[in-house]
Design a protein around this motif. Structure first.
Motif, PDB file in Angstrom:
ATOM      1  N   LEU A   8     -10.478  -7.984   5.731  1.00  0.00           N
ATOM      2  CA  LEU A   8      -9.651  -7.983   4.527  1.00  0.00           C
ATOM      3  C   LEU A   8      -8.353  -8.750   4.762  1.00  0.00           C
ATOM      4  O   LEU A   8      -7.600  -8.449   5.697  1.00  0.00           O
ATOM      5  CB  LEU A   8      -9.329  -6.538   4.110  1.00  0.00           C
ATOM      6  CG  LEU A   8     -10.549  -5.646   3.840  1.00  0.00           C
ATOM      7  CD1 LEU A   8     -10.108  -4.228   3.498  1.00  0.00           C
ATOM      8  CD2 LEU A   8     -11.419  -6.219   2.735  1.00  0.00           C
ATOM      9  N   ASP A  38      -8.316 -13.311  19.348  1.00  0.00           N
ATOM     10  CA  ASP A  38      -7.788 -14.411  18.529  1.00  0.00           C
ATOM     11  C   ASP A  38      -8.982 -15.196  17.964  1.00  0.00           C
ATOM     12  O   ASP A  38      -9.724 -15.822  18.723  1.00  0.00           O
ATOM     13  CB  ASP A  38      -6.895 -15.304  19.407  1.00  0.00           C
ATOM     14  CG  ASP A  38      -6.289 -16.456  18.620  1.00  0.00           C
ATOM     15  OD1 ASP A  38      -6.777 -16.755  17.507  1.00  0.00           O
ATOM     16  OD2 ASP A  38      -5.332 -17.065  19.130  1.00  0.00           O
ATOM     17  N   PHE A  39      -9.151 -15.144  16.648  1.00  0.00           N
ATOM     18  CA  PHE A  39     -10.296 -15.812  16.007  1.00  0.00           C
ATOM     19  C   PHE A  39     -10.346 -17.304  16.309  1.00  0.00           C
ATOM     20  O   PHE A  39     -11.413 -17.906  16.256  1.00  0.00           O
ATOM     21  CB  PHE A  39     -10.230 -15.640  14.480  1.00  0.00           C
ATOM     22  CG  PHE A  39     -10.596 -14.276  13.979  1.00  0.00           C
ATOM     23  CD1 PHE A  39     -11.924 -13.909  13.799  1.00  0.00           C
ATOM     24  CD2 PHE A  39      -9.609 -13.349  13.682  1.00  0.00           C
ATOM     25  CE1 PHE A  39     -12.262 -12.645  13.325  1.00  0.00           C
ATOM     26  CE2 PHE A  39      -9.940 -12.080  13.203  1.00  0.00           C
ATOM     27  CZ  PHE A  39     -11.262 -11.728  13.024  1.00  0.00           C
ATOM     28  N   ARG A  92       0.847  -1.212   0.000  1.00  0.00           N
ATOM     29  CA  ARG A  92       0.000   0.000   0.000  1.00  0.00           C
ATOM     30  C   ARG A  92       0.871   1.247   0.000  1.00  0.00           C
ATOM     31  O   ARG A  92       0.576   2.235  -0.675  1.00  0.00           O
ATOM     32  CB  ARG A  92      -0.953   0.015   1.209  1.00  0.00           C
ATOM     33  CG  ARG A  92      -2.143  -0.915   1.078  1.00  0.00           C
ATOM     34  CD  ARG A  92      -3.249  -0.585   2.084  1.00  0.00           C
ATOM     35  NE  ARG A  92      -2.817  -0.708   3.460  1.00  0.00           N
ATOM     36  CZ  ARG A  92      -2.948  -1.826   4.187  1.00  0.00           C
ATOM     37  NH1 ARG A  92      -3.510  -2.903   3.676  1.00  0.00           N
ATOM     38  NH2 ARG A  92      -2.535  -1.853   5.439  1.00  0.00           N
ATOM     39  N   GLY A 100      -4.775  -5.441  11.304  1.00  0.00           N
ATOM     40  CA  GLY A 100      -3.383  -5.252  10.886  1.00  0.00           C
ATOM     41  C   GLY A 100      -3.016  -3.775  10.938  1.00  0.00           C
ATOM     42  O   GLY A 100      -3.339  -3.065  11.896  1.00  0.00           O
ATOM     43  N   GLY A 144      -9.421  -8.201  12.059  1.00  0.00           N
ATOM     44  CA  GLY A 144      -8.059  -8.522  11.602  1.00  0.00           C
ATOM     45  C   GLY A 144      -7.431  -7.278  10.991  1.00  0.00           C
ATOM     46  O   GLY A 144      -6.918  -7.290   9.882  1.00  0.00           O
ATOM     47  N   ARG A 178      -8.880  -4.107  -2.742  1.00  0.00           N
ATOM     48  CA  ARG A 178      -9.851  -4.562  -1.731  1.00  0.00           C
ATOM     49  C   ARG A 178     -10.141  -3.450  -0.723  1.00  0.00           C
ATOM     50  O   ARG A 178     -11.274  -3.304  -0.262  1.00  0.00           O
ATOM     51  CB  ARG A 178      -9.392  -5.856  -1.053  1.00  0.00           C
ATOM     52  CG  ARG A 178      -8.265  -5.691  -0.068  1.00  0.00           C
ATOM     53  CD  ARG A 178      -7.754  -7.023   0.459  1.00  0.00           C
ATOM     54  NE  ARG A 178      -6.713  -6.819   1.441  1.00  0.00           N
ATOM     55  CZ  ARG A 178      -5.781  -7.703   1.727  1.00  0.00           C
ATOM     56  NH1 ARG A 178      -5.747  -8.874   1.117  1.00  0.00           N
ATOM     57  NH2 ARG A 178      -4.873  -7.454   2.646  1.00  0.00           N
ATOM     58  N   ASP A 217      -8.031  -7.325  16.456  1.00  0.00           N
ATOM     59  CA  ASP A 217      -6.884  -8.027  15.862  1.00  0.00           C
ATOM     60  C   ASP A 217      -6.183  -8.896  16.894  1.00  0.00           C
ATOM     61  O   ASP A 217      -6.393  -8.764  18.108  1.00  0.00           O
ATOM     62  CB  ASP A 217      -5.884  -7.028  15.265  1.00  0.00           C
ATOM     63  CG  ASP A 217      -5.029  -7.654  14.147  1.00  0.00           C
ATOM     64  OD1 ASP A 217      -5.166  -8.868  13.880  1.00  0.00           O
ATOM     65  OD2 ASP A 217      -4.230  -6.926  13.545  1.00  0.00           O
TER      66      ASP A 217
HETATM   67  C1  LIG Z   1      -2.611 -10.036   5.752  1.00  0.00           C
HETATM   68  S1  LIG Z   1      -2.954  -9.251   7.278  1.00  0.00           S
HETATM   69  C2  LIG Z   1      -4.284  -8.183   6.769  1.00  0.00           C
HETATM   70  C3  LIG Z   1      -4.357  -6.962   7.631  1.00  0.00           C
HETATM   71  C4  LIG Z   1      -5.375  -5.902   7.204  1.00  0.00           C
HETATM   72  N1  LIG Z   1      -6.725  -6.392   7.245  1.00  0.00           N
HETATM   73  C5  LIG Z   1      -5.026  -5.327   5.848  1.00  0.00           C
HETATM   74  O1  LIG Z   1      -5.783  -5.548   4.893  1.00  0.00           O
HETATM   75  O2  LIG Z   1      -4.006  -4.655   5.771  1.00  0.00           O
HETATM   76  C6  LIG Z   1      -3.746 -10.524   8.220  1.00  0.00           C
HETATM   77  C7  LIG Z   1      -4.286 -10.060   9.566  1.00  0.00           C
HETATM   78  O3  LIG Z   1      -5.037 -11.139  10.146  1.00  0.00           O
HETATM   79  C8  LIG Z   1      -4.749 -11.191  11.521  1.00  0.00           C
HETATM   80  N2  LIG Z   1      -4.970 -12.555  11.987  1.00  0.00           N
HETATM   81  C9  LIG Z   1      -4.554 -13.706  11.410  1.00  0.00           C
HETATM   82  N3  LIG Z   1      -4.923 -14.756  12.183  1.00  0.00           N
HETATM   83  C10 LIG Z   1      -5.586 -14.251  13.251  1.00  0.00           C
HETATM   84  C11 LIG Z   1      -6.197 -14.819  14.386  1.00  0.00           C
HETATM   85  N4  LIG Z   1      -6.213 -16.125  14.597  1.00  0.00           N
HETATM   86  N5  LIG Z   1      -6.777 -13.972  15.274  1.00  0.00           N
HETATM   87  C12 LIG Z   1      -6.769 -12.640  15.085  1.00  0.00           C
HETATM   88  N6  LIG Z   1      -6.206 -12.035  14.015  1.00  0.00           N
HETATM   89  C13 LIG Z   1      -5.614 -12.840  13.106  1.00  0.00           C
HETATM   90  C14 LIG Z   1      -3.281 -10.774  11.627  1.00  0.00           C
HETATM   91  O4  LIG Z   1      -2.954 -10.310  12.927  1.00  0.00           O
HETATM   92  C15 LIG Z   1      -3.212  -9.675  10.566  1.00  0.00           C
HETATM   93  O5  LIG Z   1      -3.472  -8.414  11.109  1.00  0.00           O
END
Ligand SMILES: C[S@@+](CC[C@H](N)C(=O)[O-])C[C@H]1O[C@@H](n2cnc3c(N)ncnc32)[C@H](O)[C@@H]1O
Length: 298
Positions: free
Chosen positions: A182, A156-157, A17, A106, A104, A81, A127
């Protein structure tokens, strides 16, 4: 993901980005001027080196040509996206949406970058705790002020219950709410994906969720392989792809939770909508294994 460190894939998508913000042609698809400071990458030259290092890591999985295509594809899909989500949010606001939940999150900067969209609503960033903690430190260190309507829910999902976390975070299920999700579904188990959709479906009618769906490969193709290269690199840094759905399967899942007006947009449609006449971003292959999804609570 490791405690004390941000998600590596969150850093990588922030880097692309930032690249679009610095090098993309006007008008940008999105102009994420916060991606660079939030990522901790120190400026244009350091970003160039960071992207070069990503290219080398991708090349280890598929060779240099595919690695270059993977970076280009990532930049396109990541910027597109976010733009798709922001376009849908602008529409949803006209229809009365009053909360934004960034699942999530990020290093997503929507809450800081687009006060024109977010100032009048509650914004809740959800997140993984270590990624969120790191982002909050970056926000503080870089002097990006966190508006008073923004709050954070560590979550944590895979090991916690989203409905409970949102309740504890003061998120009101009775008001129409817009969710972005996303670049996250692919990392989650099917159980966690279903649990998330069930929670979103429990929100007020008119609530909406936007996500980019990862599908199984249909056949070999160069962008398709780029997605595979990215998945291999994500796996090597501990962020495995854990679920893929065909579009039909995901449409049926959404319907089973009562979502309506579901749009699952393919890459040909998105290329036509966002990339016509752009020279800075490569169109995605029509057989790219995924869809952009918008689903509305009925
Ligand atoms: C590729 S990054 C995308 C971040 C943001 N949505 C973006 O588009 O820039 C993936 C995100 O999913 C989160 N994530 C992955 N597994 C997770 C889990 N089990 N619980 C919470 N967050 C999770 C990570 O911490 C991260 O911030």
């Amino acid at each position: 993901m490791e405690n004390g460190k941000p998600s590596e894939t969150a850093l990588m998508v922030a880097a692309v980005r930032a690249r679009h913000s610095l090098y993309g042609e006007e008008p940008k698809l999105i102009d994420d001027t916060f991606a660079l400071p939030l990522s901790g990458i120190g400026g244009r030259e350091e970003l160039d080196r960071f992207i070069d290092s990503m290219r080398e890591r991708f090349a280890a999985h598929g060779g240099p040509a595919l690695a270059a295509g993977t970076i280009r594809g990532m930049e396109t899909v990541t910027c597109m996206r976010s733009r798709f989500a922001e376009d849908r949010l602008a529409e949803a606001l006209k229809n009365g949406v009053r909360q934004l939940v960034v699942l999530g999150a990020g290093l997503d900067s929507l809450a800081y970058r687009r006060p024109d969209l977010t100032a009048g609503i509650d914004v809740i960033e959800v997140d993984y705790p270590s990624t969120q903690e790191w982002k909050r430190q970056r926000l503080a260190e870089t002097g990006i002020s966190v508006p008073s309507n923004v709050r954070f829910v560590p979550f944590d999902f895979e090991h916690q219950t989203l409905s409970q976390a949102l309740d504890e975070g003061g998120v009101d299920r009775s008001v129409p709410t817009f969710f972005t999700w996303l670049g996250v579904q692919c990392y989650l188990s099917r159980e966690a994906v279903s649990a998330t959709l069930a929670t979103v479906a429990s929100f007020a009618k008119g609530s909406e969720i936007i996500l980019d769906l990862t599908s199984p490969r249909e056949k070999e193709g160069k962008d398709d392989n780029g997605r595979t290269v990215f998945a291999q690199e994500a796996s090597s840094v501990g962020e495995q792809f854990n679920s893929r759905y065909t579009p039909d399967e995901f449409a049926a899942l959404l319907a089973s939770f009562g979502f309506a007006d579901n749009a699952l947009l393919d890459m040909a449609t998105l290329n036509r909508r966002y990339l016509v006449s752009r020279k800075d971003l490569s169109p995605l292959a029509e057989d790219y294994p995924g869809r952009f999804v918008a689903a509305v609570v009925n």
